[in-house]
Every structure is written in structure tokens, then in C-alpha cells.
Enzyme design. Structure first.
Site, PDB file in Angstrom:
ATOM      1  N   ASP A 171      28.428  26.500  43.815  1.00 17.31           N
ATOM      2  CA  ASP A 171      29.031  25.602  44.799  1.00 17.31           C
ATOM      3  C   ASP A 171      29.044  24.187  44.221  1.00 17.31           C
ATOM      4  O   ASP A 171      28.001  23.661  43.836  1.00 17.31           O
ATOM      5  CB  ASP A 171      28.210  25.636  46.087  1.00 17.31           C
ATOM      6  CG  ASP A 171      28.918  24.976  47.260  1.00 17.31           C
ATOM      7  OD1 ASP A 171      29.636  23.978  47.043  1.00 17.31           O
ATOM      8  OD2 ASP A 171      28.748  25.461  48.393  1.00 17.31           O
ATOM      9  N   GLU A 202      33.847  38.086  39.829  1.00 18.71           N
ATOM     10  CA  GLU A 202      34.931  38.352  40.780  1.00 18.71           C
ATOM     11  C   GLU A 202      35.763  37.102  41.020  1.00 18.71           C
ATOM     12  O   GLU A 202      37.001  37.154  41.061  1.00 18.71           O
ATOM     13  CB  GLU A 202      34.367  38.842  42.118  1.00 18.71           C
ATOM     14  CG  GLU A 202      33.685  40.201  42.076  1.00 18.71           C
ATOM     15  CD  GLU A 202      32.197  40.120  41.747  1.00 18.71           C
ATOM     16  OE1 GLU A 202      31.521  41.149  41.877  1.00 18.71           O
ATOM     17  OE2 GLU A 202      31.726  39.034  41.342  1.00 18.71           O
ATOM     18  N   GLU A 244      35.959  34.399  39.091  1.00 12.18           N
ATOM     19  CA  GLU A 244      36.612  33.948  37.864  1.00 12.18           C
ATOM     20  C   GLU A 244      37.968  34.613  37.696  1.00 12.18           C
ATOM     21  O   GLU A 244      38.949  33.965  37.323  1.00 12.18           O
ATOM     22  CB  GLU A 244      35.718  34.261  36.664  1.00 12.18           C
ATOM     23  CG  GLU A 244      36.264  33.788  35.340  1.00 12.18           C
ATOM     24  CD  GLU A 244      35.282  34.034  34.202  1.00 12.18           C
ATOM     25  OE1 GLU A 244      35.641  33.736  33.058  1.00 12.18           O
ATOM     26  OE2 GLU A 244      34.155  34.518  34.474  1.00 12.18           O
TER      27      GLU A 244
END
Length: 214
Positions: A117, A191, A193
Site C-alpha cells: 500500500d 496477481e 502485477e
């Protein structure tokens, strides 16, 4: 990423204490948790687990820890571990700020941070996983040869992380400003990326070490 709450996830995870640490029962005993004594690599913020489970399957000589605090995501990692029959991957369901409660000094050989994040607002900088508070934890648990691998699609977070690590006394052994253009085929996609890359987003990557781990 907004996570849809799964009310049953916590009970499901608690049913597999051999694979998932929910309440610190293995804190300070990470090496002993595995069947074999091998180098330990950690991914902090594993998401749905594609990256870490692929690594574990490819490298049975390394023990892996998936650290993810969201129970409603962790169950997907657990599903993959069970389906793939991985004996060298364990899961910690907790926040990264608790790292030194789980790992002894110098117990870890590598840390992965993938698409963390970015916490873009300045007032939230201390929540970024490359803020100096977290870097201090990484330095404590990494061994003398240990390193940190970082990937993101967020240019601002990448620039911030380069500066933060440099100021903390780290040096960079590899920097990729357009990973997929430069990739030698060894990159394992997460996932997120794949999703970002399919949209044309540039992926940034670095490898870094501490000048003095202790």
C-alpha cells in the site's frame, strides 16, 4: 485494495494451526516450526499468495513465511498451500509491526515487499512498509547476508523508498525502472502485477542490503 469481509475465514484459518499462526503461538520459534532447518524468506503483504507459493514450489531448499494481516485474504494463501502440498511455507496472520516478536535477530535471509500500500498522503507516511520504523525491524531480523526485494507500480512510493532506504544506511544491488522490459525471465508475477502490467503500468523493482545488519 478493499477486502470483502469473509465471516467464516477466521474459523477456517484456526482449523489449520500447523500452517497458520493466528495468535503468536510460534513467535520466537519460526525455525522450529518447519520440518527442515533451512534459510527463511518472508513476503510481507502476500495478498492471494501467487508469488510466495510459486517461490516455495520452485525452491524446496528454502523455508518461506507469508505474512498477511487480512484474514479474508489469508484463506486464499492457505488454499494454495494445501492444494500444492507445500511443506516449506507457513503463514502468519498479523501486522508487520510485530515482526521482531516472531523472528529472532538474524534469523531471516530475505524479505519481499510486493505492491505494498503506497499510503500516498504525507500524514500516513509512517504506515509505508519502507518507513524507517519498518526498516529498523528488517535490519534486526535479517542476517549479515540478508537482503530486501521490493516491487511496485507506484512511482511515488518507489522514489520515496529509494530515499528512505538510502537515508537509513542501505545500498542497492539492483534497480529496475521498467522491470518487464528488462526482465530476464526470472520474475514471478503477483496477481496484482499481472493486472497492472496488462493495463500498461510500468513496474519498478529494487534489491537492497544494509551496510551493517547489526
Amino acid at each position: 485494495m478493499r477486502v470483502r469481509y469473509k465471516p467464516w475465514a477466521e474459523d477456517y484459518l484456526k482449523d489449520h494451526p500447523e500452517l497458520v499462526d493466528m495468535d503468536g503461538q510460534h513467535a520466537g520459534k519460526m525455525t522450529e516450526w518447519f520440518d527442515k532447518t533451512q534459510p527463511i524468506h518472508i513476503e510481507i503483504g502476500s495478498g492471494m499468495g501467487q508469488f510466495i507459493t510459486t517461490l516455495a514450489a520452485q525452491n524446496p531448499h528454502i523455508n518461506y513465511i507469508s505474512m498477511e494481516r487480512e484474514k479474508s485474504i489469508v484463506y486464499k494463501v492457505l488454499d494454495k498451500v494445501k492444494e500444492m502440498g507445500l511443506t516449506n511455507l507457513k503463514i502468519i496472520c498479523n501486522d508487520a509491526i510485530e515482526l521482531n516478536e516472531y523472528f529472532k535477530d538474524g534469523e531471516v535471509s530475505r524479505i519481499y515487499l510486493n505492491f505494498s500500500d503506497p499510503w500516498p498522503k504525507n500524514r500516513h507516511a509512517k504506515r509505508r512498509l519502507t518507513y524507517h520504523t519498518f526498516l529498523a525491524l528488517y535490519q534486526q531480523i535479517l542476517n549479515d547476508e540478508g537482503d530486501l526485494h521490493f516491487k511496485t507500480d507506484n512511482r511515488g512510493l518507489f522514489a520515496y523508498s529509494l530515499e528512505s532506504m538510502s537515508q537509513f544506511g542501505m545500498y542497492f544491488t539492483k534497480i529496475n525502472l521498467n522491470l518487464h522490459q528488462e526482465d530476464d525471465g526470472s520474475n514471478i508475477l503477483t496477481e496484482y502485477e499481472k493486472k497492472f502490467s496488462d493495463k500498461g503500468s510500468r513496474i519498478y523493482r529494487m534489491e537492497a542490503k544494509f551496510h551493517s545488519q547489526k
